[in-house]
Structure formats: structure tokens, C-alpha cells
Design an enzyme around this catalytic site. Structure first.
Site, PDB file in Angstrom:
ATOM      1  N   ARG A 185     -18.991  -9.948 -17.333  1.00 33.59           N
ATOM      2  CA  ARG A 185     -18.890 -11.326 -17.826  1.00 33.59           C
ATOM      3  C   ARG A 185     -20.156 -12.103 -17.456  1.00 33.59           C
ATOM      4  NH1 ARG A 185     -13.775 -14.307 -15.410  1.00 33.59           N
ATOM      5  NH2 ARG A 185     -15.025 -13.971 -13.540  1.00 33.59           N
ATOM      6  N   ASP A 188     -13.999   6.326  -2.412  1.00 32.16           N
ATOM      7  CA  ASP A 188     -13.489   5.803  -3.688  1.00 32.16           C
ATOM      8  C   ASP A 188     -14.114   6.498  -4.898  1.00 32.16           C
ATOM      9  OD1 ASP A 188     -11.679   3.936  -2.691  1.00 32.16           O
ATOM     10  OD2 ASP A 188     -13.203   2.369  -2.519  1.00 32.16           O
ATOM     11  N   LYS A 222     -13.742  -4.192   2.952  1.00 27.56           N
ATOM     12  CA  LYS A 222     -14.623  -3.018   2.851  1.00 27.56           C
ATOM     13  C   LYS A 222     -16.072  -3.307   3.264  1.00 27.56           C
ATOM     14  CE  LYS A 222     -11.793  -0.706  -0.601  1.00 27.56           C
ATOM     15  NZ  LYS A 222     -11.707  -0.021  -1.890  1.00 27.56           N
ATOM     16  N   GLY A 279     -17.409  -4.580 -15.296  1.00 22.38           N
ATOM     17  CA  GLY A 279     -17.354  -5.229 -13.988  1.00 22.38           C
ATOM     18  C   GLY A 279     -18.534  -4.827 -13.131  1.00 22.38           C
ATOM     19  N   ALA A 280     -18.948  -5.728 -12.254  1.00 19.92           N
ATOM     20  CA  ALA A 280     -20.115  -5.476 -11.415  1.00 19.92           C
ATOM     21  C   ALA A 280     -19.876  -5.991 -10.000  1.00 19.92           C
ATOM     22  CB  ALA A 280     -21.351  -6.131 -12.035  1.00 19.92           C
ATOM     23  N   SER A 315       0.816  -1.218   0.000  1.00 23.47           N
ATOM     24  CA  SER A 315       0.000   0.000   0.000  1.00 23.47           C
ATOM     25  C   SER A 315       0.852   1.271   0.000  1.00 23.47           C
ATOM     26  CB  SER A 315      -0.918   0.020   1.222  1.00 23.47           C
ATOM     27  OG  SER A 315      -1.575   1.274   1.293  1.00 23.47           O
ATOM     28  N   LYS A 316       0.482   2.200  -0.847  1.00 22.89           N
ATOM     29  CA  LYS A 316       1.182   3.486  -0.906  1.00 22.89           C
ATOM     30  C   LYS A 316       0.530   4.518   0.017  1.00 22.89           C
ATOM     31  CE  LYS A 316       2.942   3.201  -5.699  1.00 22.89           C
ATOM     32  NZ  LYS A 316       3.961   2.246  -5.332  1.00 22.89           N
ATOM     33  N   SER A 317      -0.553   4.133   0.686  1.00 19.77           N
ATOM     34  CA  SER A 317      -1.276   5.098   1.522  1.00 19.77           C
ATOM     35  C   SER A 317      -0.415   5.746   2.598  1.00 19.77           C
ATOM     36  CB  SER A 317      -2.518   4.445   2.139  1.00 19.77           C
ATOM     37  OG  SER A 317      -3.441   4.139   1.123  1.00 19.77           O
TER      38      SER A 317
HETATM   39  P1  ATR Z   1     -14.121  -6.489  -6.584  1.00 21.85           P
HETATM   40  O1  ATR Z   1     -14.752  -6.346  -5.256  1.00 21.85           O
HETATM   41  O2  ATR Z   1     -12.651  -6.212  -6.598  1.00 21.85           O
HETATM   42  O3  ATR Z   1     -14.831  -5.754  -7.670  1.00 21.85           O
HETATM   43  P2  ATR Z   1     -15.421  -8.997  -7.163  1.00 21.85           P
HETATM   44  O4  ATR Z   1     -16.611  -8.614  -6.419  1.00 21.85           O
HETATM   45  O5  ATR Z   1     -14.875 -10.370  -7.027  1.00 21.85           O
HETATM   46  O6  ATR Z   1     -14.188  -8.057  -6.873  1.00 21.85           O
HETATM   47  O7  ATR Z   1     -15.697  -8.689  -8.707  1.00 21.85           O
HETATM   48  C1  ATR Z   1     -14.723  -8.915  -9.646  1.00 21.85           C
HETATM   49  C2  ATR Z   1     -15.215  -8.395 -10.988  1.00 21.85           C
HETATM   50  O8  ATR Z   1     -14.210  -8.682 -11.963  1.00 21.85           O
HETATM   51  C3  ATR Z   1     -16.479  -9.071 -11.483  1.00 21.85           C
HETATM   52  O9  ATR Z   1     -17.192  -8.140 -12.268  1.00 21.85           O
HETATM   53  C4  ATR Z   1     -15.927 -10.207 -12.322  1.00 21.85           C
HETATM   54  O10 ATR Z   1     -16.827 -10.676 -13.313  1.00 21.85           O
HETATM   55  P3  ATR Z   1     -17.948 -11.792 -12.927  1.00 21.85           P
HETATM   56  O11 ATR Z   1     -18.986 -11.079 -12.121  1.00 21.85           O
HETATM   57  O12 ATR Z   1     -18.461 -12.273 -14.225  1.00 21.85           O
HETATM   58  O13 ATR Z   1     -17.210 -12.829 -12.131  1.00 21.85           O
HETATM   59  C5  ATR Z   1     -14.766  -9.521 -12.970  1.00 21.85           C
HETATM   60  N1  ATR Z   1     -13.700 -10.405 -13.469  1.00 21.85           N
HETATM   61  C6  ATR Z   1     -12.766 -11.045 -12.745  1.00 21.85           C
HETATM   62  N2  ATR Z   1     -11.918 -11.723 -13.543  1.00 21.85           N
HETATM   63  C7  ATR Z   1     -12.316 -11.488 -14.817  1.00 21.85           C
HETATM   64  C8  ATR Z   1     -11.840 -11.896 -16.099  1.00 21.85           C
HETATM   65  N3  ATR Z   1     -10.763 -12.688 -16.241  1.00 21.85           N
HETATM   66  N4  ATR Z   1     -12.498 -11.440 -17.196  1.00 21.85           N
HETATM   67  C9  ATR Z   1     -13.570 -10.641 -17.063  1.00 21.85           C
HETATM   68  N5  ATR Z   1     -14.065 -10.227 -15.881  1.00 21.85           N
HETATM   69  C10 ATR Z   1     -13.455 -10.643 -14.773  1.00 21.85           C
END
Ligand code: ATR
Length: 268
Positions: free
Chosen positions: A152, A102, A66, A127-128, A15-17
């Protein structure tokens, strides 16, 4: 006596914090010390309570805690409440305030540091997961034309879009059905950790698009390299990191430090 703060996570060694907050403290002449705390994966709450008992004033919280920090807080700011996650804790007597800086950090990096307005912009979030959740409200507060979430697993994108539909125009899809060009494309997936990227069509990027990866590393991520190849302007998550830190600092100390000297310090 300096007031004590720290970042707590697992892992946390990278961490750079501490370096960032020490620079802020020097600049603002605030008497604080800021360290790193590695919490056991099953010991977040104990670690936090011990720190507060020993006089600690506040914490930054990073992966994977978190959501635990959200539950531990006795009061939450609206932006923490909607994010469902907390990255900043402040101890006031028996009260534990939970905030999430954030999204504000991300928006400040895009609008202030890069000078890119988000009002009426077409924003694509890849991403979700937790990282995406945490920044939704501040992005929608900028009144973009649309905030489209692609993931995905499309069902998770749909849930996220639905959860925030009352704050602005959201939509969702998988990657293969993405159409059109976006002004700002944000990578909130963890794909970069495996040195890969979401399988998005090249046509989402264009000349003048901003492609921002929320993670940072010494070299451009796979996502940044691909986006740059399509003519996009690219940015990693370092700016967001510095800006969320400044926001946390102001939650604790009531003064928002200048971030430009910190970028200069890191050669950015
Ligand atoms: P974070 O809290 O860091 O966002 P998370 O809740 O595990 O971590 O979510 C990871 C995100 O990265 C998700 O959107 C995941 O897609 P899925 O919901 O389909 O799993 C996405 N992700 C992780 N690895 C991936 C990959 N190789 N290609 C595409 N999406 C990826």
C-alpha cells in the site's frame, strides 16, 4: 525432569504452539514441556530473562516481540540476521541464540506439503512489514524468477526489495500498477485482521496460481476468498505455523519431527 519451553507473546492465549510442540515431543520421545507466557508489552526482556534463569531452555517469540528478541539474542543465525527478527530463542549457558524459522516454515509448506517448486517461479509478496521481512531470504534461496513486493505504501516495498536485491531478483510497486500473472501470491499484510485484503488486480491470480495467506483462521480470509474466485489454489498460514514449529523444535532438540501427524490431528 522435562526441559521447559514456551511461546511468549501478547496476546498469546490463542496460540496453537503448545499443542503442536506437545505432539512433536510425544512423537520423538523428547522429554519437554511447552507452555504459553503472556509478557507485558513493556516487559519482554524481564520475562525472557526470568524464564531462562528458572531453567527454561528455549522460547518461541510471537507478536509483537520478534524485534525485541532479535536485540536480546547474543548470537544470531544468518537467516535471523537478514530477517532482522527472531522467532526462536535457545538458551545455552549465558549465550542466547536467536533464530528465525518463519521463512523456512513457509518454504517447507509450499514445496514439501503442497509440492510446488519455487525455482524459476514468479512470486508476488503483498506487504512490506515484519512478516514479509522474515521470509524474504528463504524465498530467494529457492531461486525464483522474480520476487516482486507490492505494498500500500510503495516506498516501503522499494526499501524491502532493495535490502534483499543482493540475494536474488527483487522488484517492487504499489498495488494499482501490478501487472501480469504470478505463480505464487503471498499475503504478508495484516489486512486480514480487519477482514479486508490488499487492493490488488484480479489478474495477478490465475488457474494454477497458489494464493497463500500467512494468517490462519477458522474460515477462509477475504484474500483467500477473492483468490479462489479467480481460480487460484488457496492456503492459509496453518501449514507455515506447523512447519516453523518443526524447524524450531529441531533447533532446540536436534531432531526434526514429522509434521503430517500434526496436520491429521488438527483435521487438516
Ligand atoms: P507485520 O509485522 O505483521 O508485517 P507491520 O509491520 O505493521 O506488521 O506491516 C503490516 C503490513 O500490512 C504493511 O505492509 C501494511 O501496509 P503499509 O506498509 O502500507 O501500512 C499492510 N496493511 C495493513 N493493513 C492493510 C490494509 N487494510 N490494506 C492493505 N495493506 C495493509
Amino acid at each position: 525432569m522435562r526441559d521447559r519451553y514456551a511461546v511468549v507473546g501478547n496476546p498469546v492465549a490463542h496460540s496453537k504452539s503448545p499443542e503442536i510442540h506437545t505432539l512433536f515431543a510425544r512423537q520423538t520421545a523428547e522429554a519437554i514441556e511447552y507452555t504459553r507466557i503472556l509478557a507485558p508489552l513493556d516487559g519482554f526482556e524481564d520475562t525472557v530473562r526470568r524464564f531462562a534463569r528458572e531453567g527454561g531452555r528455549g522460547l518461541n517469540v510471537t507478536v509483537p516481540f520478534k524485534f525485541d528478541a532479535f536485540r536480546l539474542a547474543t548470537e544470531r543465525t544468518p537467516r535471523a540476521e537478514t530477517a532482522g527478527a527472531v522467532n526462536t530463542l535457545r538458551f545455552d549457558g549465558n549465550q542466547i541464540l536467536g533464530d528465525n524459522t518463519d521463512g523456512a516454515g513457509l518454504v517447507a509448506d509450499i514445496t514439501r506439503n503442497l509440492g510446488i517448486g519455487l525455482a524459476d517461479a514468479r512470486i508476488l509478496m503483498l506487504g512490506a512489514g515484519g512478516a514479509a521481512y522474515g521470509v524474504m531470504l528463504p524465498l530467494l534461496d529457492q531461486k525464483p524468477a522474480v520476487l516482486h513486493i507490492a505494498n500500500r505504501t510503495p516506498e516501503k516495498a522499494a526499501s524491502l526489495a532493495d535490502a534483499f536485491a543482493r540475494y536474488g531478483r527483487t522488484s517492487s510497486s504499489g498495488y494499482d500498477t501490478l501487472e501480469g500473472r504470478y505463480d505464487v501470491i503471498i499475503n504478508a499484510t495484516s489486512a486480514g485482521l480487519q477482514d479486508t485484503m490488499p487492493d490488488v488486480p484480479a489478474t495477478v491470480f490465475g488457474q494454477g496460481s497458489l494464493a497463500l495467506d500467512m494468517v490462519y483462521a477458522d474460515k477462509p480470509t477475504a484474500f483467500m476468498q477473492f483468490a479462489a474466485g479467480q481460480g487460484a489454489r488457496v492456503r492459509d498460514g496453518f501449514g507455515m505455523l506447523v512447519e516453523q514449529a518443526a524447524e524450531s523444535f529441531s533447533v532446540w532438540r536436534g531432531v526434526r519431527p514429522e509434521t503430517a501427524p500434526v496436520f491429521a490431528h488438527f483435521g487438516r
